[in-house]
Write a protein that holds these residues in place. Sequence first.
Motif, PDB file in Angstrom:
ATOM      1  N   VAL A  74       6.065  14.118  31.185  1.00  0.00           N
ATOM      2  CA  VAL A  74       6.827  14.786  30.387  1.00  0.00           C
ATOM      3  C   VAL A  74       8.193  15.276  31.117  1.00  0.00           C
ATOM      4  O   VAL A  74       8.017  16.139  32.139  1.00  0.00           O
ATOM      5  N   LEU A  75       9.521  15.145  30.630  1.00  0.00           N
ATOM      6  CA  LEU A  75      10.226  15.681  31.136  1.00  0.00           C
ATOM      7  C   LEU A  75      10.928  16.745  30.194  1.00  0.00           C
ATOM      8  O   LEU A  75      11.432  17.830  31.088  1.00  0.00           O
ATOM      9  N   ARG A  76      10.656  16.727  29.201  1.00  0.00           N
ATOM     10  CA  ARG A  76      11.581  17.948  28.453  1.00  0.00           C
ATOM     11  C   ARG A  76      11.512  17.849  26.760  1.00  0.00           C
ATOM     12  O   ARG A  76      10.447  16.668  26.430  1.00  0.00           O
ATOM     13  N   ILE A  77      10.721  18.731  26.042  1.00  0.00           N
ATOM     14  CA  ILE A  77      10.464  18.698  24.646  1.00  0.00           C
ATOM     15  C   ILE A  77      12.276  19.129  23.998  1.00  0.00           C
ATOM     16  O   ILE A  77      11.956  20.148  24.320  1.00  0.00           O
ATOM     17  N   GLU A  78      12.841  18.291  23.513  1.00  0.00           N
ATOM     18  CA  GLU A  78      13.864  18.892  22.341  1.00  0.00           C
ATOM     19  C   GLU A  78      13.093  18.350  21.119  1.00  0.00           C
ATOM     20  O   GLU A  78      12.912  17.191  20.645  1.00  0.00           O
ATOM     21  N   GLN A  79      14.168  19.502  20.601  1.00  0.00           N
ATOM     22  CA  GLN A  79      13.690  20.148  19.265  1.00  0.00           C
ATOM     23  C   GLN A  79      12.116  19.180  18.646  1.00  0.00           C
ATOM     24  O   GLN A  79      11.403  19.847  18.752  1.00  0.00           O
ATOM     25  N   ASN A  80      12.490  17.784  18.238  1.00  0.00           N
ATOM     26  CA  ASN A  80      10.563  16.966  17.693  1.00  0.00           C
ATOM     27  C   ASN A  80      10.655  16.108  18.691  1.00  0.00           C
ATOM     28  O   ASN A  80       9.429  15.060  17.966  1.00  0.00           O
TER      29      ASN A  80
END
Length: 87
Positions: A74-80
Amino acid sequence: MLYVGLRPKNLHRFALTDVNDSHVRDVRRPDVQPGATGRALSALRPAGTVLFGEDRREAATRGEFLDAGTAVRVLRIEQNRIIVEQA
Protein backbone atom coordinates in the motif's frame (compact mmCIF):
# COMPACT_ATOMS: atom_id res chain seq x y z
CA MET A 1 -63.30 -2.92 1.81
CA LEU A 2 -61.43 0.38 2.23
CA TYR A 3 -62.18 0.39 5.98
CA VAL A 4 -60.88 -3.17 6.45
CA GLY A 5 -57.79 -2.55 4.31
CA LEU A 6 -56.69 0.57 6.18
CA ARG A 7 -56.95 -0.81 9.71
CA PRO A 8 -53.58 -0.75 11.55
CA LYS A 9 -53.58 -4.52 12.00
CA ASN A 10 -53.78 -5.01 8.23
CA LEU A 11 -51.30 -2.24 7.41
CA HIS A 12 -48.72 -3.87 9.70
CA ARG A 13 -48.44 -6.78 7.23
CA PHE A 14 -47.07 -4.43 4.56
CA ALA A 15 -44.72 -2.44 6.82
CA LEU A 16 -40.99 -3.17 6.94
CA THR A 17 -40.16 -4.33 10.45
CA ASP A 18 -36.65 -5.75 9.95
CA VAL A 19 -33.77 -3.76 11.40
CA ASN A 20 -30.66 -3.41 9.24
CA ASP A 21 -27.65 -3.28 11.57
CA SER A 22 -24.96 -4.07 9.02
CA HIS A 23 -22.16 -1.69 8.08
CA VAL A 24 -20.25 -0.73 4.99
CA ARG A 25 -16.56 -1.50 4.77
CA ASP A 26 -14.84 1.83 4.81
CA VAL A 27 -11.27 1.94 3.50
CA ARG A 28 -10.54 4.81 5.86
CA ARG A 29 -10.73 2.42 8.81
CA PRO A 30 -7.29 1.83 10.30
CA ASP A 31 -7.07 -1.89 9.42
CA VAL A 32 -5.15 -1.20 6.16
CA GLN A 33 -2.31 1.26 6.61
CA PRO A 34 0.27 2.59 4.14
CA GLY A 35 3.13 0.10 3.98
CA ALA A 36 0.89 -2.95 4.50
CA THR A 37 1.50 -5.84 2.11
CA GLY A 38 -0.97 -8.15 0.44
CA ARG A 39 -1.52 -10.37 -2.58
CA ALA A 40 -3.51 -9.53 -5.71
CA LEU A 41 -6.44 -11.94 -6.07
CA SER A 42 -7.38 -10.62 -9.50
CA ALA A 43 -5.37 -8.84 -12.16
CA LEU A 44 -4.95 -5.16 -11.34
CA ARG A 45 -5.63 -3.33 -14.62
CA PRO A 46 -5.30 -0.82 -12.93
CA ALA A 47 -7.98 -1.74 -10.34
CA GLY A 48 -8.84 -5.12 -8.86
CA THR A 49 -9.14 -7.17 -5.68
CA VAL A 50 -6.32 -7.52 -3.15
CA LEU A 51 -6.15 -9.80 -0.10
CA PHE A 52 -4.75 -8.14 3.05
CA GLY A 53 -4.56 -10.86 5.71
CA GLU A 54 -8.16 -12.14 5.75
CA ASP A 55 -9.76 -9.00 4.22
CA ARG A 56 -10.55 -8.69 0.52
CA ARG A 57 -10.39 -5.07 -0.62
CA GLU A 58 -10.68 -3.19 -3.88
CA ALA A 59 -7.40 -1.50 -4.76
CA ALA A 60 -5.87 0.35 -7.69
CA THR A 61 -2.38 0.92 -9.03
CA ARG A 62 -0.94 4.17 -10.37
CA GLY A 63 -1.54 2.90 -13.92
CA GLU A 64 0.54 -0.26 -14.00
CA PHE A 65 -0.95 -3.65 -14.86
CA LEU A 66 -0.21 -6.40 -12.31
CA ASP A 67 -1.04 -10.09 -12.66
CA ALA A 68 -3.05 -12.08 -10.14
CA GLY A 69 -0.90 -13.50 -7.34
CA THR A 70 1.53 -10.56 -7.35
CA ALA A 71 2.68 -9.25 -3.98
CA VAL A 72 1.63 -5.62 -3.50
CA ARG A 73 2.33 -2.87 -0.96
CA VAL A 74 0.00 0.00 0.00
CA LEU A 75 1.38 3.38 -1.04
CA ARG A 76 -1.40 5.61 0.23
CA ILE A 77 -5.13 5.87 0.77
CA GLU A 78 -6.82 8.60 -1.26
CA GLN A 79 -10.36 9.40 -0.18
CA ASN A 80 -11.95 5.95 -0.63
CA ARG A 81 -9.31 4.25 -2.80
CA ILE A 82 -6.35 2.12 -1.78
CA ILE A 83 -3.36 2.83 -4.03
CA VAL A 84 -0.84 -0.03 -4.28
CA GLU A 85 2.42 -0.86 -6.08
CA GLN A 86 4.28 -4.10 -6.75
CA ALA A 87 6.23 -5.16 -3.67
